[in-house]
Design an enzyme around this catalytic site. Structure first.
Site, short mmCIF file in Angstrom:
data_model
loop_
_atom_site.label_atom_id
_atom_site.label_comp_id
_atom_site.label_asym_id
_atom_site.label_seq_id
_atom_site.Cartn_x
_atom_site.Cartn_y
_atom_site.Cartn_z
N GLU A 146 -13.70 26.54 -12.98
CA GLU A 146 -13.59 26.30 -11.42
C GLU A 146 -13.55 25.00 -11.03
O GLU A 146 -12.92 24.41 -10.22
CB GLU A 146 -14.70 27.30 -10.62
CG GLU A 146 -14.44 27.36 -9.37
CD GLU A 146 -15.52 28.21 -8.64
OE1 GLU A 146 -16.41 28.86 -9.43
OE2 GLU A 146 -15.34 28.52 -7.37
N GLN A 183 -0.31 -8.01 3.03
CA GLN A 183 -0.98 -7.86 1.75
C GLN A 183 -2.11 -7.24 1.73
O GLN A 183 -2.73 -6.34 0.99
CB GLN A 183 -1.53 -9.32 1.35
CG GLN A 183 -0.29 -10.13 0.84
CD GLN A 183 -0.75 -11.53 0.31
OE1 GLN A 183 -1.79 -12.14 0.56
NE2 GLN A 183 0.15 -12.23 -0.77
#
Ligand SMILES: Cc1cc2nc3c(=O)[nH]c(=O)nc-3n(C[C@H](O)[C@H](O)[C@H](O)COP(=O)(O)OP(=O)(O)OC[C@H]3O[C@@H](n4cnc5c(N)ncnc54)[C@H](O)[C@@H]3O)c2cc1C
Length: 288
Positions: A146, A183
């Site tokens: 799980e 940037q």
């Protein structure tokens, strides 16, 4: 289904698995309780043998699919020892079995969650999975699967956030240029990419190992610790990159952040993953 397939009798598998696999039936799994979450093995829901039946009494909390389940896979306590846990298959409509509460959540809202109540609920002995006291091992082995599976949801969320950010950076203009030119935005996207690829490669490597039969509780826990945490960070960065639109419901990013947060809690919290890994590593180290 995985748990039943690994641990159920041939009769149980033939009776329940085909309809669960086809989707005709929905299943749910009851491990957690109102007072026992991380300490799941401390659970108090009891099953007492009465003739050829077992009588189940107690409550199961946070159960996915509770409201829609045709069949519930329920962990119970059948003895006084800490590990005396036994699983039963309980069908919808069994007297004494009800859904006592629907739970409203911040995310994963298309996945229903509820509380199960068992009041002297009688199930036949044939619905017991394995022998009495077998279920701690069943539970632990299934939780590993799980945890890996849940981490795949986080990988998908991270990838979707990255895709959406690349698209948006190419479209949205500020100061006369698209965001892609800046940037600071490039840094966010490059880091998201590096993090998503790290997630993918870690998850796929561990999945491959499991497919080969090389199970590692530590690696399954490490995957579950890393991927959901990284996806929450990526989803928050993606919201930031979209500015006000990221915070709004016009884009799916805030939903992805809310959905992913569950993966840091369900099937064992981040803190529980740390406890498991630390215990395994330190026990191993102290042997020498
Ligand atoms: C949407 C949703 C779906 C779920 N579906 C299912 C399901 O289908 N079936 C099922 O059985 N369960 C299900 N769960 C339950 C889930 O597994 C538990 O929520 C989880 O294990 C945490 O338990 P808890 O919520 O009781 O938190 P608690 O155990 O009360 O923990 C609270 C906090 O304390 C921390 N903590 C606990 N113990 C320690 C410790 N020893 N040291 C340090 N920190 C600690 C935890 O990390 C957490 O931060 C679901 C939960 C959610 C939210």
């Amino acid at each position: 289904m995985n748990n039943l397939n690994n641990n159920g009798s041939q009769e149980q598998k033939s009776k329940y698995l085909p309809k669960l696999i086809s989707g005709e039936h929905v299943g749910c799994m009851g491990m957690s309780e109102p007072e026992y979450g991380s300490d799941a093995v401390g659970m108090q829901t009891k099953a007492v043998k009465v003739g050829q039946e077992y009588e189940i009494t107690g409550n199961k909390m946070w159960i996915t699919n509770a409201q829609y389940a045709d069949v519930a896979y329920v962990y119970t306590r059948t003895g006084t020892g800490k590990k005396d846990l036994t699983t039963f298959i309980v069908e919808k409509g069994t007297p004494g079995f009800t859904v006592s509460k629907e739970i409203h959540k911040m995310g994963m809202r298309s996945s229903p969650t509820g509380e199960l109540s068992f009041q002297k609920c009688r199930v036949p002995e044939a619905n017991r999975v394995g022998k009495e006291g077998d279920s701690v091992i069943h539970m632990m082995k299934n939780l590993e699967i799980e945890r890996i599976t849940i981490s795949g949801i986080s990988l998908g969320i991270a990838q979707a956030c990255l895709d959406q950010c690349i698209k948006y950076a190419g479209e949205r203009k500020q100061f006369g240029k698209t965001l892609a030119n800046y940037q600071l935005i490039q840094k966010m996207i490059a880091e998201m990419y590096a993090e998503t690829e790290a997630m993918r490669r870690m998850l796929y490597t561990v999945c491959y190992e499991y497919d080969q039969g090389n199970r590692s509780n530590n690696l399954a826990s490490a995957v579950k610790l890393q991927l959901p945490k990284m996806a929450t960070k990526i989803a928050l960065d993606a919201i930031q990159l979209h500015g006000g639109y990221g915070y709004s419901r016009e884009f799916p990013l805030e939903r992805m952040m809310r959905d992913n947060k569950l993966n840091e809690i369900g099937a064992g919290t981040n803190e529980v993953m740390i406890m498991i890994i630390a215990k395994n590593l330190l026990n191993e180290a102290l042997k020498h």
